[in-house]
Motif scaffolding. Structure first.
Motif, PDB file in Angstrom:
ATOM      1  N   ARG A   1       0.910  -1.256   0.020  1.00  0.00           N
ATOM      2  CA  ARG A   1      -0.123  -0.084  -0.052  1.00  0.00           C
ATOM      3  C   ARG A   1       0.749   1.152  -0.275  1.00  0.00           C
ATOM      4  N   ASP A   2       2.163   1.311   0.426  1.00  0.00           N
ATOM      5  CA  ASP A   2       2.876   2.546   0.456  1.00  0.00           C
ATOM      6  C   ASP A   2       4.312   1.793   0.179  1.00  0.00           C
ATOM      7  N   PRO A   3       4.962   2.239  -1.230  1.00  0.00           N
ATOM      8  CA  PRO A   3       6.195   1.671  -1.469  1.00  0.00           C
ATOM      9  C   PRO A   3       7.447   2.060  -0.649  1.00  0.00           C
ATOM     10  N   SER A   4       6.946   3.291  -0.270  1.00  0.00           N
ATOM     11  CA  SER A   4       8.122   3.897   0.678  1.00  0.00           C
ATOM     12  C   SER A   4       8.336   3.112   2.122  1.00  0.00           C
ATOM     13  N   ARG A   5       7.458   2.006   2.374  1.00  0.00           N
ATOM     14  CA  ARG A   5       7.169   1.387   3.828  1.00  0.00           C
ATOM     15  C   ARG A   5       7.917   0.187   3.668  1.00  0.00           C
ATOM     16  N   LEU A   6       9.203   0.066   4.186  1.00  0.00           N
ATOM     17  CA  LEU A   6       9.754  -1.453   4.297  1.00  0.00           C
ATOM     18  C   LEU A   6       9.956  -1.849   5.794  1.00  0.00           C
ATOM     19  N   ALA A   7      10.145  -3.114   5.834  1.00  0.00           N
ATOM     20  CA  ALA A   7      10.488  -3.871   7.120  1.00  0.00           C
ATOM     21  C   ALA A   7      11.512  -4.776   7.082  1.00  0.00           C
ATOM     22  N   LEU A   8      12.484  -4.865   8.027  1.00  0.00           N
ATOM     23  CA  LEU A   8      13.517  -6.015   8.030  1.00  0.00           C
ATOM     24  C   LEU A   8      13.410  -6.857   9.232  1.00  0.00           C
TER      25      LEU A   8
ATOM     26  N   THR B   1      19.229 -11.409  15.590  1.00  0.00           N
ATOM     27  CA  THR B   1      19.819 -10.628  16.635  1.00  0.00           C
ATOM     28  C   THR B   1      19.127  -8.990  16.889  1.00  0.00           C
ATOM     29  N   TYR B   2      18.594  -8.579  16.143  1.00  0.00           N
ATOM     30  CA  TYR B   2      18.158  -6.908  16.025  1.00  0.00           C
ATOM     31  C   TYR B   2      16.414  -6.861  16.158  1.00  0.00           C
ATOM     32  N   GLY B   3      15.829  -8.018  15.947  1.00  0.00           N
ATOM     33  CA  GLY B   3      14.372  -7.772  15.838  1.00  0.00           C
ATOM     34  C   GLY B   3      13.832  -7.268  14.682  1.00  0.00           C
ATOM     35  N   LEU B   4      12.903  -6.338  14.718  1.00  0.00           N
ATOM     36  CA  LEU B   4      12.290  -5.827  13.666  1.00  0.00           C
ATOM     37  C   LEU B   4      12.743  -4.460  13.418  1.00  0.00           C
ATOM     38  N   TRP B   5      13.171  -3.708  12.346  1.00  0.00           N
ATOM     39  CA  TRP B   5      13.381  -2.434  11.930  1.00  0.00           C
ATOM     40  C   TRP B   5      12.508  -2.116  10.800  1.00  0.00           C
ATOM     41  N   VAL B   6      12.109  -0.703  10.820  1.00  0.00           N
ATOM     42  CA  VAL B   6      11.170  -0.451   9.880  1.00  0.00           C
ATOM     43  C   VAL B   6      11.725   0.956   9.116  1.00  0.00           C
ATOM     44  N   SER B   7      11.350   1.188   7.847  1.00  0.00           N
ATOM     45  CA  SER B   7      11.892   2.401   7.315  1.00  0.00           C
ATOM     46  C   SER B   7      10.418   3.073   6.629  1.00  0.00           C
ATOM     47  N   ALA B   8      10.553   4.307   6.725  1.00  0.00           N
ATOM     48  CA  ALA B   8       9.142   4.882   6.081  1.00  0.00           C
ATOM     49  C   ALA B   8       9.547   5.790   4.825  1.00  0.00           C
TER      50      ALA B   8
ATOM     51  N   ARG C   1      10.636 -13.644  10.563  1.00  0.00           N
ATOM     52  CA  ARG C   1       9.855 -13.232   9.080  1.00  0.00           C
ATOM     53  C   ARG C   1       8.882 -12.148   9.508  1.00  0.00           C
ATOM     54  N   THR C   2       8.787 -10.904   8.832  1.00  0.00           N
ATOM     55  CA  THR C   2       7.926  -9.945   8.772  1.00  0.00           C
ATOM     56  C   THR C   2       7.049  -9.970   7.542  1.00  0.00           C
ATOM     57  N   ALA C   3       5.993  -9.392   7.642  1.00  0.00           N
ATOM     58  CA  ALA C   3       5.006  -9.429   6.270  1.00  0.00           C
ATOM     59  C   ALA C   3       4.015  -8.119   6.547  1.00  0.00           C
ATOM     60  N   PHE C   4       3.765  -7.442   5.598  1.00  0.00           N
ATOM     61  CA  PHE C   4       2.776  -6.284   5.670  1.00  0.00           C
ATOM     62  C   PHE C   4       1.191  -6.774   5.012  1.00  0.00           C
TER      63      PHE C   4
ATOM     64  N   GLY D   1      -2.426  -2.592   5.887  1.00  0.00           N
ATOM     65  CA  GLY D   1      -1.313  -2.226   6.255  1.00  0.00           C
ATOM     66  C   GLY D   1      -0.539  -2.595   7.515  1.00  0.00           C
ATOM     67  N   ARG D   2      -1.368  -3.419   8.278  1.00  0.00           N
ATOM     68  CA  ARG D   2      -0.855  -4.060   9.537  1.00  0.00           C
ATOM     69  C   ARG D   2       0.531  -4.620   9.191  1.00  0.00           C
ATOM     70  N   LEU D   3       1.183  -4.697  10.084  1.00  0.00           N
ATOM     71  CA  LEU D   3       2.830  -5.253  10.075  1.00  0.00           C
ATOM     72  C   LEU D   3       2.815  -6.456  11.022  1.00  0.00           C
ATOM     73  N   TYR D   4       2.992  -7.670  10.511  1.00  0.00           N
ATOM     74  CA  TYR D   4       3.317  -8.961  11.127  1.00  0.00           C
ATOM     75  C   TYR D   4       4.687  -9.278  11.628  1.00  0.00           C
TER      76      TYR D   4
END
Length: 87
Positions: free
Chosen positions: A24-31, A35-42, A63-66, A71-74
């Motif tokens: 829904r928003d191509p500028s939003r990413l998640a890693l 070790t570091y858990g979840l990181w998000v970029s807007a 794993r992570t997914a939108f 737009g919910r992040l898992y």
């Protein structure tokens, strides 16, 4: 993909396992990282923020997914559960 550069604002000592792109928003990413858990970029990956509040410690996210509908992040945490965030 002809040339590559490391992101200077992300930790580099351990592996990142999964990247997710918000349909829904191509500028939003998640890693996701063991070790570091979840990181998000807007902003399309130019800057990153750690988003581990509410996730179990240690932050072992496989794993992570939108969700393409809302737009919910898992985040799938190792030996714990599937977590969801709307913010």
């Amino acid at each position: 993909g002809r040339t590559w550069s490391a992101r200077p604002d992300l930790p580099r000592e351990r592996a990142w396992y999964n990247v997710a792109f918000d349909p829904r928003d191509p500028s939003r990413l998640a890693l996701a990282s063991w070790t570091y858990g979840l990181w998000v970029s807007a902003d399309g990956g130019r800057t990153w923020q750690e988003r581990n509040a509410g996730l179990p410690t240690p932050h072992r996210v496989w794993r992570t997914a939108f969700d393409p509908d809302d737009g919910r992040l898992y985040a799938a945490a190792f030996e714990r559960a599937l977590f969801a965030s709307t913010d």
